[in-house]
Motif scaffolding. Structure first.
Motif, mmCIF file in Angstrom:
data_model
loop_
_atom_site.group_PDB
_atom_site.id
_atom_site.type_symbol
_atom_site.label_atom_id
_atom_site.label_comp_id
_atom_site.label_asym_id
_atom_site.label_seq_id
_atom_site.Cartn_x
_atom_site.Cartn_y
_atom_site.Cartn_z
ATOM 1 N N ASN A 134 52.557 18.890 -12.283
ATOM 2 C CA ASN A 134 52.400 18.232 -10.911
ATOM 3 C C ASN A 134 50.896 17.567 -11.364
ATOM 4 N N ALA A 135 50.208 17.990 -12.172
ATOM 5 C CA ALA A 135 48.856 17.426 -12.120
ATOM 6 C C ALA A 135 49.078 16.078 -13.341
ATOM 7 N N ASP B 157 50.639 13.934 -13.399
ATOM 8 C CA ASP B 157 51.074 12.659 -12.762
ATOM 9 C C ASP B 157 49.696 11.962 -12.275
ATOM 10 N N PHE B 158 48.657 12.577 -12.235
ATOM 11 C CA PHE B 158 47.352 12.212 -11.720
ATOM 12 C C PHE B 158 46.280 12.364 -12.609
ATOM 13 N N GLN C 240 41.891 17.277 -6.499
ATOM 14 C CA GLN C 240 41.108 18.295 -5.587
ATOM 15 C C GLN C 240 42.300 19.165 -5.047
ATOM 16 N N ARG C 241 43.578 18.341 -4.868
ATOM 17 C CA ARG C 241 44.547 19.145 -4.007
ATOM 18 C C ARG C 241 45.295 20.307 -5.119
ATOM 19 N N ILE C 242 45.387 19.410 -6.140
ATOM 20 C CA ILE C 242 45.792 20.726 -7.403
ATOM 21 C C ILE C 242 44.845 21.665 -7.672
ATOM 22 N N GLU D 280 45.206 20.444 5.273
ATOM 23 C CA GLU D 280 44.871 19.097 5.647
ATOM 24 C C GLU D 280 45.185 18.853 7.054
ATOM 25 N N THR E 6 40.163 17.091 1.835
ATOM 26 C CA THR E 6 40.707 17.072 0.338
ATOM 27 C C THR E 6 40.766 15.497 0.243
ATOM 28 N N THR F 128 41.102 13.958 -2.917
ATOM 29 C CA THR F 128 41.844 13.131 -4.253
ATOM 30 C C THR F 128 43.117 14.364 -4.478
ATOM 31 N N GLN F 129 44.050 13.565 -5.377
ATOM 32 C CA GLN F 129 44.884 14.459 -5.928
ATOM 33 C C GLN F 129 44.887 15.590 -6.639
#
Length: 189
Positions: free
Chosen positions: A99-100, A102-103, A52-54, A41, A47, A49-50
């Motif tokens: 972590n995922a 959460d989104f 996409q980061r995941i 980043e 990047t 979206t969240q």
């Protein structure tokens, strides 16, 4: 890339279990992935979206699972290697899921395991430098392509060079440091 590796045990005299080792390995691997994502980043790669980061983190974790398998191949017997790699993959699946969720709702743990199984087949057909215990060109290219696909079309052409030449070598170096601190490999660098 600066990351602080955490591998100290409170009671130095106790025997460290496979579960403890894998927990520390997964924790540090996730930190390596998060720092690597931040580097991506900071280089202004796309990047949005969240999730996409995941997806990028999933690719990094799949790569690290394969690295562990390749490195452990030369130092552990088949049953110990299988136990270590399997436990590591399951622990990383827990990190991905935690972590995922959460989104987005869903079963992120099994989705990661399914992606991991596909990636392990992809990586098994790539080159590996046995003496240096490092990825060969085709493994770096495969890893770079998976990251580029997760990032999106805008930067696909440019991110591949960055992943192969800058990010992957740094990730491998840090991962090997964690393995050395855990006593899974000899401290080479």
């Amino acid at each position: 890339m600066r990351i602080r590796i955490r591998t100290k045990w409170n009671n130095q005299e106790r025997e460290v279990s496979l579960e403890d080792t894998v927990s520390v390995l997964a924790f540090n691997s996730w930190r390596i992935g998060m720092q690597s994502l931040l580097e991506i980043e900071n280089e202004n790669f796309q990047t949005d979206t969240q999730m996409q980061r995941i997806a990028v983190l999933e690719e990094m974790m799949a790569f690290l699972v394969h690295l562990l398998d390749r490195i452990a191949y030369s130092s552990l017997n088949d049953s110990d290697r299988e136990a270590l790699v399997s436990a590591f993959a399951v622990k990383l699946a827990d990190h991905v899921h935690d972590n995922a969720r959460d989104f987005a709702k869903g079963d992120h743990r099994n989705n990661f395991i399914n992606k991991l199984n596909i990636r392990l087949v992809d990586y098994s057909e790539t080159t590996w430098a046995n003496i240096a215990q490092e990825p060969g060109f085709s493994m770096g290219l495969t890893f770079g392509n998976h990251i580029a696909d997760a990032l999106g079309p805008r930067d696909k052409k440019w991110v591949l060079d960055y992943i192969q030449q800058v990010l992957m070598p740094e990730m491998v170096k840090l991962f090997k440091q964690v393995l050395a601190r855990l006593g899974l490999i000899n401290n080479e660098n």
